[in-house]
Design an enzyme around this catalytic site. Structure first.
Site, PDB file in Angstrom:
ATOM      1  CB  SER A  38     140.031 141.325 -51.193  1.00 16.12           C
ATOM      2  OG  SER A  38     139.001 141.366 -50.374  1.00 16.12           O
ATOM      3  CG  HIS A  57     130.799 135.913 -43.956  1.00  9.96           C
ATOM      4  ND1 HIS A  57     131.761 136.416 -44.977  1.00  9.96           N
ATOM      5  CD2 HIS A  57     131.015 136.411 -42.800  1.00  9.96           C
ATOM      6  CE1 HIS A  57     132.556 137.281 -43.995  1.00  9.96           C
ATOM      7  NE2 HIS A  57     132.151 137.276 -42.798  1.00  9.96           N
ATOM      8  N   GLY A  84     142.690 133.224 -51.745  1.00  6.57           N
ATOM      9  CA  GLY A  84     141.339 133.993 -52.218  1.00  6.57           C
ATOM     10  C   GLY A  84     140.562 134.940 -51.670  1.00  6.57           C
ATOM     11  CB  ALA A 107     143.488 128.970 -55.355  1.00  7.80           C
ATOM     12  CD  GLU A 119     145.724 141.387 -58.889  1.00  4.40           C
ATOM     13  OE1 GLU A 119     145.458 140.739 -60.088  1.00  4.40           O
ATOM     14  OE2 GLU A 119     146.381 142.197 -58.850  1.00  4.40           O
ATOM     15  NE  ARG A 152     126.181 136.324 -54.307  1.00  2.39           N
ATOM     16  CZ  ARG A 152     126.477 136.376 -53.163  1.00  2.39           C
ATOM     17  NH1 ARG A 152     125.615 137.427 -52.617  1.00  2.39           N
ATOM     18  NH2 ARG A 152     127.462 136.012 -52.376  1.00  2.39           N
ATOM     19  CD  GLN A 186     136.643 136.047 -45.839  1.00  2.95           C
ATOM     20  OE1 GLN A 186     136.466 137.309 -45.648  1.00  2.95           O
ATOM     21  NE2 GLN A 186     137.783 135.494 -46.329  1.00  2.95           N
ATOM     22  CG  ASN A 187     134.136 131.707 -50.745  1.00  2.00           C
ATOM     23  OD1 ASN A 187     134.241 132.785 -50.565  1.00  2.00           O
ATOM     24  ND2 ASN A 187     134.731 131.015 -51.227  1.00  2.00           N
TER      25      ASN A 187
HETATM   26  C1  BV8 Z   1     130.194 143.225 -38.031  1.00  2.00           C
HETATM   27  C2  BV8 Z   1     128.151 137.141 -46.956  1.00  2.00           C
HETATM   28  C3  BV8 Z   1     129.262 144.849 -36.671  1.00  2.00           C
HETATM   29  C4  BV8 Z   1     126.838 137.932 -47.931  1.00  2.00           C
HETATM   30  C5  BV8 Z   1     129.687 138.788 -46.599  1.00  2.00           C
HETATM   31  C6  BV8 Z   1     136.176 146.893 -38.263  1.00  2.00           C
HETATM   32  C7  BV8 Z   1     136.909 147.840 -39.223  1.00  2.00           C
HETATM   33  C8  BV8 Z   1     136.246 148.204 -40.404  1.00  2.00           C
HETATM   34  C9  BV8 Z   1     134.962 147.850 -40.716  1.00  2.00           C
HETATM   35  C10 BV8 Z   1     134.193 147.065 -39.871  1.00  2.00           C
HETATM   36  C11 BV8 Z   1     134.854 146.777 -38.733  1.00  2.00           C
HETATM   37  N1  BV8 Z   1     134.067 145.749 -38.110  1.00  2.00           N
HETATM   38  C12 BV8 Z   1     132.796 145.674 -38.933  1.00  2.00           C
HETATM   39  C13 BV8 Z   1     132.901 146.378 -39.941  1.00  2.00           C
HETATM   40  C14 BV8 Z   1     131.978 146.464 -40.866  1.00  2.00           C
HETATM   41  C15 BV8 Z   1     132.047 145.422 -42.066  1.00  2.00           C
HETATM   42  C16 BV8 Z   1     133.231 145.575 -42.882  1.00  2.00           C
HETATM   43  O1  BV8 Z   1     134.091 144.671 -42.565  1.00  2.00           O
HETATM   44  N2  BV8 Z   1     133.146 146.309 -43.859  1.00  2.00           N
HETATM   45  C17 BV8 Z   1     134.473 146.403 -44.685  1.00  2.00           C
HETATM   46  C18 BV8 Z   1     134.102 146.612 -46.258  1.00  2.00           C
HETATM   47  C19 BV8 Z   1     135.330 147.666 -44.322  1.00  2.00           C
HETATM   48  N3  BV8 Z   1     131.958 144.103 -41.119  1.00  2.00           N
HETATM   49  C20 BV8 Z   1     130.750 143.658 -41.074  1.00  2.00           C
HETATM   50  O2  BV8 Z   1     129.745 144.486 -41.061  1.00  2.00           O
HETATM   51  C21 BV8 Z   1     130.606 142.375 -40.420  1.00  2.00           C
HETATM   52  N4  BV8 Z   1     129.818 142.315 -39.205  1.00  2.00           N
HETATM   53  O3  BV8 Z   1     131.295 143.167 -37.751  1.00  2.00           O
HETATM   54  O4  BV8 Z   1     129.090 143.796 -37.511  1.00  2.00           O
HETATM   55  C22 BV8 Z   1     128.929 144.188 -35.639  1.00  2.00           C
HETATM   56  C23 BV8 Z   1     129.748 144.019 -34.298  1.00  2.00           C
HETATM   57  C24 BV8 Z   1     129.391 143.561 -33.419  1.00  2.00           C
HETATM   58  C25 BV8 Z   1     128.016 143.573 -32.998  1.00  2.00           C
HETATM   59  C26 BV8 Z   1     127.274 143.864 -34.071  1.00  2.00           C
HETATM   60  C27 BV8 Z   1     127.553 144.077 -35.213  1.00  2.00           C
HETATM   61  C28 BV8 Z   1     130.000 141.139 -41.287  1.00  2.00           C
HETATM   62  C29 BV8 Z   1     130.826 141.182 -42.564  1.00  2.00           C
HETATM   63  C30 BV8 Z   1     130.133 140.001 -43.404  1.00  2.00           C
HETATM   64  C31 BV8 Z   1     129.541 140.528 -44.812  1.00  2.00           C
HETATM   65  N5  BV8 Z   1     129.171 139.455 -45.227  1.00  2.00           N
HETATM   66  N6  BV8 Z   1     129.222 137.943 -47.355  1.00  2.00           N
HETATM   67  C32 BV8 Z   1     127.056 137.391 -49.209  1.00  2.00           C
HETATM   68  O5  BV8 Z   1     128.128 136.593 -49.717  1.00  2.00           O
HETATM   69  O6  BV8 Z   1     126.019 137.637 -49.772  1.00  2.00           O
HETATM   70  S1  BV8 Z   1     131.135 139.889 -47.247  1.00  2.00           S
HETATM   71  C33 BV8 Z   1     131.558 138.944 -48.458  1.00  2.00           C
HETATM   72  O7  BV8 Z   1     132.736 139.990 -49.091  1.00  2.00           O
HETATM   73  C34 BV8 Z   1     132.420 137.793 -48.289  1.00  2.00           C
HETATM   74  O8  BV8 Z   1     131.836 136.642 -47.507  1.00  2.00           O
HETATM   75  C35 BV8 Z   1     134.065 138.034 -47.945  1.00  2.00           C
HETATM   76  O9  BV8 Z   1     133.969 138.165 -46.750  1.00  2.00           O
HETATM   77  C36 BV8 Z   1     133.994 139.515 -48.317  1.00  2.00           C
HETATM   78  C37 BV8 Z   1     135.312 139.727 -48.884  1.00  2.00           C
HETATM   79  O10 BV8 Z   1     135.185 139.046 -50.135  1.00  2.00           O
HETATM   80  P1  BV8 Z   1     136.408 138.210 -50.551  1.00  2.00           P
HETATM   81  O11 BV8 Z   1     136.014 136.654 -50.346  1.00  2.00           O
HETATM   82  O12 BV8 Z   1     137.777 138.641 -49.864  1.00  2.00           O
HETATM   83  O13 BV8 Z   1     136.424 138.233 -51.966  1.00  2.00           O
HETATM   84  P2  BV8 Z   1     136.851 139.471 -52.745  1.00  2.00           P
HETATM   85  O14 BV8 Z   1     136.020 139.722 -54.158  1.00  2.00           O
HETATM   86  O15 BV8 Z   1     136.762 140.906 -52.012  1.00  2.00           O
HETATM   87  O16 BV8 Z   1     138.368 139.538 -53.145  1.00  2.00           O
HETATM   88  C38 BV8 Z   1     138.588 138.320 -54.058  1.00  2.00           C
HETATM   89  C39 BV8 Z   1     140.089 137.814 -53.653  1.00  2.00           C
HETATM   90  O17 BV8 Z   1     140.367 136.871 -54.658  1.00  2.00           O
HETATM   91  C40 BV8 Z   1     140.968 139.136 -54.385  1.00  2.00           C
HETATM   92  O18 BV8 Z   1     141.973 139.385 -53.618  1.00  2.00           O
HETATM   93  C41 BV8 Z   1     141.564 138.495 -55.558  1.00  2.00           C
HETATM   94  O19 BV8 Z   1     142.806 138.861 -56.051  1.00  2.00           O
HETATM   95  C42 BV8 Z   1     141.497 137.038 -55.129  1.00  2.00           C
HETATM   96  N7  BV8 Z   1     141.507 136.053 -56.564  1.00  2.00           N
HETATM   97  C43 BV8 Z   1     140.824 136.327 -57.717  1.00  2.00           C
HETATM   98  N8  BV8 Z   1     141.027 135.011 -58.478  1.00  2.00           N
HETATM   99  C44 BV8 Z   1     141.637 134.333 -57.635  1.00  2.00           C
HETATM  100  C45 BV8 Z   1     141.893 134.772 -56.394  1.00  2.00           C
HETATM  101  N9  BV8 Z   1     142.521 134.064 -55.597  1.00  2.00           N
HETATM  102  C46 BV8 Z   1     142.933 133.122 -55.943  1.00  2.00           C
HETATM  103  N10 BV8 Z   1     142.842 132.284 -56.921  1.00  2.00           N
HETATM  104  C47 BV8 Z   1     142.122 132.850 -58.015  1.00  2.00           C
HETATM  105  N11 BV8 Z   1     141.981 132.419 -59.119  1.00  2.00           N
END
Ligand code: BV8
Ligand code: ZN
Length: 250
Positions: A195, A124, A193, A237, A221, A75, A106-107
């Site tokens: 999800s 993040h 940008g 975007a 989306e 990456r 978040q990036n």
């Molecule tokens: C925590 C860094 C617990 C690393 C990342 C509550 C409910 C449910 C689950 C949880 C909850 N609380 C915690 C959880 C667990 C978990 C979680 O949320 N899981 C999900 C999957 C359900 N969360 C965690 O673990 C977090 N920590 O809460 O710990 C805790 C609490 C207290 C005490 C101790 C512990 C930490 C989460 C951080 C994870 N790290 N990244 C790395 O990058 O390598 S996550 C990573 O994916 C990103 O950082 C981002 O946050 C995430 C989502 O990605 P997006 O940025 O949204 O991108 P994605 O690909 O998903 O979507 C792209 C979007 O762009 C799409 O909508 C698309 O349509 C759009 N798009 C495409 N092209 C374009 C566009 N938009 C505009 N223009 C375009 N051209």
């Protein structure tokens, strides 16, 4: 001529931005998609047969640090070859128009900073920063070319890891608190940008709406927040943000 449905929402989004001097922006992987950086959940997915949840965890790193480092170095190489795109540049121009501006990303790709955004907070972490997996020492280096086959180690002897927030890890509380404080007085929140599936970042749009901010989403989306924001711009975007800026008076 029939008004392009997007033109109406572009105009409304511009009106919100025209009427405020305090703007909160949250971005996700989608804003870097047009820079050629794969999103996490897009069609091209992220890497081989793994999902981000398989690799971006402390457990994955403990079990197979070489695989996790291979993924991050893959990456890093893509990001180093990438450039900020029109969306990043539009946000730099938006920042300059605002009295108060905070961009929460978040990036981990550093592209907002490379584009020139000043007030950016990386909720993040940052893919080019390393930290010790034991003593927490930080290394803010772009020495991506560290010895390819061996794993980077801290002076204390433990493995260095990417200084990013993995699943199951807590996000930096000072950044979280700063974002919530800013939202208390901001006029508009722009979500671009993302999800909206990863928490706690995914909870921010609802906080903004509850605080009475005008909310705008830019995403080609639909997402869980598309129905609750005031204006949902269904476009890329790199197209929508410069369009919105065109409607803003100079
Ligand atoms: C925590 C860094 C617990 C690393 C990342 C509550 C409910 C449910 C689950 C949880 C909850 N609380 C915690 C959880 C667990 C978990 C979680 O949320 N899981 C999900 C999957 C359900 N969360 C965690 O673990 C977090 N920590 O809460 O710990 C805790 C609490 C207290 C005490 C101790 C512990 C930490 C989460 C951080 C994870 N790290 N990244 C790395 O990058 O390598 S996550 C990573 O994916 C990103 O950082 C981002 O946050 C995430 C989502 O990605 P997006 O940025 O949204 O991108 P994605 O690909 O998903 O979507 C792209 C979007 O762009 C799409 O909508 C698309 O349509 C759009 N798009 C495409 N092209 C374009 C566009 N938009 C505009 N223009 C375009 N051209
Ligand atoms: Zn150490």
């Amino acid at each position: 001529m029939a008004i392009d449905p997007n033109e109406n929402v572009i105009r409304r989004a511009a009106e919100f931005l025209q009427d405020t001097d305090s703007l909160f922006v949250m971005t996700g992987a989608g804003i870097s998609a047009e820079s050629g950086i794969p999103t996490f959940r897009g069609a091209n997915g992220l890497w081989r047969k793994y999902s981000v949840q398989d690799l971006a965890t402390p457990h994955a790193f403990a079990r197979n640090p070489a695989l996790v480092w291979e993924w991050y170095r893959w990456r890093q190489d893509i990001i180093l070859r990438a450039k900020p795109n029109a969306a990043h540049h539009a946000l730099v121009r938006l920042e300059r128009r605002m009295e108060n501006f905070l961009l929460l990303t978040q990036n981990v790709d550093d592209l907002h900073r490379r584009a020139g955004t000043r007030n950016v907070r990386e909720i993040h972490g940052n893919i080019f920063r390393k930290k010790c997996s034991r003593c927490g020492a930080k290394r803010d280096s772009k020495d991506v070319r560290s010895v390819k086959d061996s794993l980077p180690r801290c002076t204390c002897g433990a493995l260095l890891r990417p200084d990013v927030v993995w699943f199951g890890e807590i996000i930096p509380s000072e950044i979280w608190n700063e974002a919530l404080t800013f939202l208390r007085t901001a006029g508009v929140a722009l979500f671009c940008g993302t999800s909206g599936v990863v928490w706690p970042a995914a909870g921010i749009p609802e906080i903004a709406i509850r605080q009475g901010l005008k909310t705008i989403e830019v995403n080609p989306e639909p997402t869980p927040i598309s129905e609750i924001v005031h204006v949902s711009v269904r476009a890329k975007a790199g197209t929508a943000l410069p369009e919105i800026l065109r409607f803003l008076s100079h």
